[in-house]
Design a protein around this motif. Structure first.
Motif, mmCIF file in Angstrom:
data_model
loop_
_atom_site.group_PDB
_atom_site.id
_atom_site.type_symbol
_atom_site.label_atom_id
_atom_site.label_comp_id
_atom_site.label_asym_id
_atom_site.label_seq_id
_atom_site.Cartn_x
_atom_site.Cartn_y
_atom_site.Cartn_z
ATOM 1 N N LYS A 127 8.215 14.207 8.637
ATOM 2 C CA LYS A 127 8.784 15.449 9.172
ATOM 3 C C LYS A 127 8.297 15.655 10.601
ATOM 4 C CE LYS A 127 10.127 17.596 5.142
ATOM 5 N NZ LYS A 127 11.495 17.375 4.880
ATOM 6 N N HIS A 154 6.967 18.165 13.361
ATOM 7 C CA HIS A 154 6.233 19.447 13.393
ATOM 8 C C HIS A 154 6.466 20.103 14.744
ATOM 9 C CE1 HIS A 154 4.370 18.517 9.589
ATOM 10 N NE2 HIS A 154 4.079 17.324 10.062
ATOM 11 N N TRP A 155 7.239 21.177 14.714
ATOM 12 C CA TRP A 155 7.531 21.910 15.929
ATOM 13 C C TRP A 155 6.273 22.610 16.424
ATOM 14 C CZ3 TRP A 155 12.097 20.934 18.077
ATOM 15 C CH2 TRP A 155 13.123 20.463 17.272
#
Length: 80
Positions: free
Chosen positions: A76, A78-79
């Motif tokens: 994923k 990760h902002w």
């Protein structure tokens, strides 16, 4: 290139490598099938060149890959 772009294109390169190896093809052979420069797929897999949607569509059609399967990345983003 932004962090997200690096993440995105790195994962695309990994997916292409996965499917290519699954089909038993070399980078050069896949480039030949797609009528591309012999070094192109290697550059894309190492995220040294950005792949176009036009080439991705050729790959999807060649291997009958559904876009939703291709874009399921293992990691994923990760902002910040």
């Amino acid at each position: 290139m932004s962090d997200f772009e690096k993440y995105f294109y790195k994962n695309i390169g990994q997916k292409i490598r996965f499917y290519r190896q699954q089909k038993g093809l070399t980078q050069e052979k896949l480039s030949e099938i797609l009528d591309l420069n012999p070094k192109y797929i290697g550059h894309v897999e190492r995220c040294e060149r950005l792949i176009s949607n036009k080439v991705l569509i050729k790959i999807f059609k060649l291997w009958h890959i559904q876009p939703e399967d291709f874009y399921k990345f293992d990691e994923k983003f990760h902002w910040s």
